[in-house]
Write an enzyme that holds these catalytic residues in place. Structure first.
Site: not given
Length: 536
Positions: A227, A303, A337, A387, A434
């Site tokens: 996906k 991950e 990340c 954000k 994050e």
């Protein structure tokens, strides 16, 4: 390794206005302190990509097909927020169709029954085709994601090729062991493909994450339902077409575009999926793990997120450290990340570092990612854009010093000014969460014991960077930091053979390298009695 060094050179050539490790105190200050080196292309008409979008349907059982519902969703150009194309929106019925095709291809098809050498040859042909279509894939990646075209074309697609060739090389080197036992038995272990692998990839590096997932799974003889992220479905569909052109049998690689709560949840909870791999946020990773456990207890590789420390020691060459810390945070619009998003700087060089980090951010070239020389394109979409701006406001409100940036750029698209905060404290949200954007938080420390404790005081443990001339210091930090990767005087050095993954809530399992093969294999012990053996 050679490929890692090549990537470092490409990064240096493509993204720094000075050399990657240029020297000289004045080199980073320059004369432009009052505004960003932004490209006028933000306000101009965006450059039209040369490629046409050909594939917007689901890929199931070797064919491009519409979603069962007939629904589509728009994928947007981050430069403008305008629609690039409408893509088939997969739901649970489509996931069922894709899993059924993958199950049939695994249980009855030729892929797992081929010799490993035959699988290897197909994967090598795939790599050749990807290399041939480098520019088309890079253009789709930039158009759909917003990353600089030079980055996609010179770094990421070549890395995709290298990863597929790397795993092609592993295909005929996967084998079990002969095990001595206490008694007259012949014991061997078989390393068997696990079956149907469900894979969910993120939007920040669509092609690379596609390769990280698909490469080892196929090398081990599995079949796949993958996906894509709803923000970036286009490049994976194009790449999957090339797999089939190379001779991959129908049903071995199926690609479903759609949304997490529908297609993603259906895949994670599917009873006929034997293994799941997910890359994304930690919070979503928890949901994926729960769905896998509540269904058929399928093993899951995760991950997830990070808040990686980048530690600049007292002995550092400040100019070099500034450039590397800048790259560690701002690369890929800060949407990494493992971004070095907590820049810890020793108090004796802190003020100098902050001023030069500010100057470097002011010189960062932001604009249309299809334009040459651009270092930073737009953020992925309006949600991520808003954000990031909320986190910037939070930093100001919590008392951090906004050295530069802090606002949007231009009147269209999702561009944000490269932003630098100093006097950041550990308890501030910008130091804990994050952000996934171009926001550098610079913190001060006094000694190694203190910085180790503070660097480890997070729920994350994906990566860390250390900048020092002292190998004793480097060795101390390497062993003390609770993270999956430590880069010493470098950052984001990725290679097909280097494993990548996190400690703590940054995930479980490893991607890339030999370690990733274990995610897609099961071990079977076979015990056979021996009669009158000549030896044991």
């Amino acid at each position: 390794m050679a490929s890692s060094l090549r990537i470092s050179r490409l990064i240096s050539r493509s993204f720094s206005s000075t050399s990657f490790f240029s020297r000289g105190g004045n080199g980073f200050l320059g004369s432009r302190q009052s505004k960003f080196s932004t490209s006028a292309a933000i306000e101009e008409e965006p450059i039209k990509p040369s490629i046409q979008v050909e594939h917007t349907q689901l890929l199931i059982d070797g064919k491009f097909v519409d979603a069962a519902s007939g629904k589509t969703f728009p994928t947007l150009d981050p430069r403008t927020g305008e629609v690039i194309a409408h893509v088939a929106e997969g739901h649970s019925e489509d996931v069922d169709r894709a899993v059924s095709a993958a199950r049939k291809a695994f249980d009855h098809g030729p892929w797992p029954k081929m010799t490993a050498y035959e699988r290897q040859r197909i994967l090598l042909r795939v790599a050749d085709l990807i290399e041939k279509h480098n520019d088309e894939l890079a253009a789709l990646e930039t158009w759909d994601n917003g990353k600089p075209y030079e980055q996609a074309a010179k770094i990421e697609v070549p890395m995709l090729v290298r990863l597929i060739r790397y795993y092609a090389g592993w295909a005929d080197k996967i084998h079990g062991l002969t095990v001595p036992a206490d008694g007259p038995y012949h014991v061997q272990t078989l390393h068997e493909p696990i079956g149907v692998a469900g894979q969910i990839i993120p939007w920040n590096f669509p092609l690379l994450m596609f390769a990280w997932k698909v490469g080892p799974a196929l090398a081990c003889g599995n079949t796949i339902v993958l996906k894509t992220a709803e923000q970036t479905p286009l490049s994976a569909l194009y790449a999957a077409k090339l797999f089939h052109e190379a001779g991959l049998p129908a049903g071995v690689l199926n690609v479903v575009s759609g949304f997490g709560p529908t297609a993603g949840a259906a895949l994670a909870s599917h009873m006929e999926v034997d293994k799941l791999a997910f890359t994304g946020s930690t919070d979503t990773g928890k949901v994926v793990l729960e769905l896998a456990a509540k269904s058929n207890l399928k093993p899951v590789t995760l991950e997830l997120g990070g808040k990686s420390p980048f530690i600049v020691c007292e002995d550092a060459d400040v100019d070099q450290a500034v450039e590397l810390a800048h790259f560690a945070l701002f690369f890929n619009q800060g949407q990494c990340c493992c971004a070095g998003s907590r820049t810890f700087v020793h108090e004796n060089v802190y003020e100098e570092f902050v001023q030069k980090a500010k100057a470097r951010a002011l010189r960062r070239v932001v604009g249309d990612p299809f334009k040459g020389g651009i270092e930073q394109g737009p953020q992925i979409d309006s949600d991520q854009f808003e954000k990031i701006l909320r986190y910037i406001r939070s930093g100001v409100e919590s008392g951090a010093t906004l050295e530069t940036g802090g606002d949007k750029l231009g009147n269209k698209g999702f561009y944000i000014q490269p932003t630098v905060f100093s006097n950041v404290k550990d308890g501030m949200l910008i130091a804990k969460d994050e952000i996934f954007g171009p926001v550098q938080s610079i913190l001060k420390f006094k000694d190694l014991g203190e910085v180790v404790q503070r660097a480890n005081n997070t729920r994350y443990g994906l990566a860390a960077g250390v900048f020092t001339k002292n190998m004793d210091t480097a060795n101390t930090l390497t062993r003390a930091l609770r993270v999956g990767t430590v880069w010493i005087n470098c950052f984001d050095t990725f290679d097909a053979a280097i494993p990548f993954g996190g400690y703590k809530m940054s995930g479980q399992g490893r991607e890339k390298g030999e370690y990733s093969l274990k995610n897609y294999l099961q071990v079977k012990a076979v015990v056979n009695p021996l009669k009158n053996p000549a030896w044991l």
